[in-house]
Design a protein around this motif. Sequence first.
Motif, PDB file in Angstrom:
ATOM      1  N   THR A   1      -1.915  -1.868   3.155  1.00  0.00           N
ATOM      2  CA  THR A   1      -2.415  -0.573   3.329  1.00  0.00           C
ATOM      3  C   THR A   1      -1.639   0.582   4.121  1.00  0.00           C
ATOM      4  O   THR A   1      -0.409  -0.087   4.753  1.00  0.00           O
TER       5      THR A   1
ATOM      6  N   ILE B   1      -8.451   1.153   4.175  1.00  0.00           N
ATOM      7  CA  ILE B   1      -8.634  -0.120   3.547  1.00  0.00           C
ATOM      8  C   ILE B   1      -9.483   0.331   2.253  1.00  0.00           C
ATOM      9  O   ILE B   1      -8.900  -0.382   1.304  1.00  0.00           O
TER      10      ILE B   1
ATOM     11  N   TRP C   1      -8.230  -0.208  -1.674  1.00  0.00           N
ATOM     12  CA  TRP C   1      -9.116  -0.768  -2.918  1.00  0.00           C
ATOM     13  C   TRP C   1      -9.228   0.194  -4.158  1.00  0.00           C
ATOM     14  O   TRP C   1      -9.051  -0.103  -5.077  1.00  0.00           O
TER      15      TRP C   1
ATOM     16  N   ASP D   1     -11.127 -13.162  -3.526  1.00  0.00           N
ATOM     17  CA  ASP D   1     -10.259 -12.201  -3.150  1.00  0.00           C
ATOM     18  C   ASP D   1     -10.372 -12.483  -1.248  1.00  0.00           C
ATOM     19  O   ASP D   1     -11.408 -12.595  -0.768  1.00  0.00           O
TER      20      ASP D   1
ATOM     21  N   GLU E   1      -9.003 -10.381   2.688  1.00  0.00           N
ATOM     22  CA  GLU E   1      -8.298  -9.534   3.319  1.00  0.00           C
ATOM     23  C   GLU E   1      -7.566 -10.284   4.696  1.00  0.00           C
ATOM     24  O   GLU E   1      -8.041 -11.179   5.121  1.00  0.00           O
ATOM     25  N   TRP E   2      -6.316  -9.980   4.801  1.00  0.00           N
ATOM     26  CA  TRP E   2      -5.361 -10.652   5.875  1.00  0.00           C
ATOM     27  C   TRP E   2      -5.242  -9.658   6.962  1.00  0.00           C
ATOM     28  O   TRP E   2      -4.551  -8.761   6.859  1.00  0.00           O
ATOM     29  N   TYR E   3      -5.604  -9.984   8.183  1.00  0.00           N
ATOM     30  CA  TYR E   3      -5.538  -9.228   9.401  1.00  0.00           C
ATOM     31  C   TYR E   3      -4.579  -9.966  10.324  1.00  0.00           C
ATOM     32  O   TYR E   3      -5.010 -11.239  10.609  1.00  0.00           O
TER      33      TYR E   3
ATOM     34  N   ASP F   1      -3.262  -6.620   4.857  1.00  0.00           N
ATOM     35  CA  ASP F   1      -2.975  -6.730   3.427  1.00  0.00           C
ATOM     36  C   ASP F   1      -4.288  -7.462   2.645  1.00  0.00           C
ATOM     37  O   ASP F   1      -5.036  -7.835   3.159  1.00  0.00           O
ATOM     38  N   ILE F   2      -4.338  -6.960   1.312  1.00  0.00           N
ATOM     39  CA  ILE F   2      -5.151  -7.296   0.437  1.00  0.00           C
ATOM     40  C   ILE F   2      -4.714  -8.411  -0.483  1.00  0.00           C
ATOM     41  O   ILE F   2      -3.827  -7.863  -1.238  1.00  0.00           O
ATOM     42  N   TYR F   3      -5.458  -9.382  -0.699  1.00  0.00           N
ATOM     43  CA  TYR F   3      -4.936 -10.353  -1.519  1.00  0.00           C
ATOM     44  C   TYR F   3      -5.991 -10.380  -2.713  1.00  0.00           C
ATOM     45  O   TYR F   3      -7.370 -10.647  -2.771  1.00  0.00           O
TER      46      TYR F   3
END
Length: 301
Positions: free
Chosen positions: A235, A247, A251, A271, A273-275, A288-290
């Motif tokens: 992001t 965020i 998307w 899917d 989200e990585w915090y 990050d969005i996976y």
Amino acid sequence: MNNHNLVLQSIDYIEEHLEQDLSLKGIAQAMFYSEYHFHRTFQYFMGETVSNYIRKRRLSNAAELLAYTDRKVLDIAIECGFGSHETFTRAFRKMYGILPSDCRKQGFPPFVVPRAVPLLSEESITLNWSDYRMQHRIETLPAMRIIGFSLATSTIDGQNHKEIPVFWQDYMREQWRERVPGKKNPNVELGVCTAIDEDGSFRYIIGFEADNETAVPEGLVEYFIPEATYAIFTTPPADHEQFSTAIQETWGAIFRDWFPTSGYEQAYAPDFEWYDERCWGETDKVMDIYIPVQPAAGRQA
């Protein structure tokens, strides 16, 4: 075709075939997209599932026929895609709160559901992206075992948009992270969205990747993310107040801008989200969005 136009074209197709057999699979094939990618794209732009949109439009048409014609209820039910009087009556009462016969008596529909317009458009973007180029990479990740807290929710009527933020607030306020054992990386929290079913239901899990030996405590769940290929997006940097907006708009940019020209489609897999420590501060927060992807199915230009 960009994804916004894809949804517009699919609505045209649905309206033209509303009195015929319609299925998610059939509509996706008509649009030359894989079933799950079309399902997620439609849901993202419309705020509801394909099946829910079709059901509401058919019931709305039925309500107008009941109110303004003398046709038999069963004939209306069958024309509007319902296999029996009982199925139609149940669905009608669930949507309108009255029986079909009551609609006929009052002489007008309780309300009409018009042909829909996609929610997300070019004008919806509010962050200044002019100095930011969306970063992404493609990686194949091994399977992961997750231990955490689970919420059953749905995309219907935006239920997930109301419940997930409250779920995160409870998680943070009660410090549930301290109850998760066996963390492989205690600095990385994951927000996992399981594959969304055709009816819009899914589970949202907040937790950590865990080792394979740790038992799952009472009140927590384990979930296995299978090995998959992911498109990973970072992001744009944002302060605390704009972080959630960054965020959501990432998307939006993924579905609006990236997917149509990427050569990929969303695959049927969770899917997440990585915090990590990059989002701990008050400024320049990123995460990050996976998104699981697969090569795009062949389609017409």
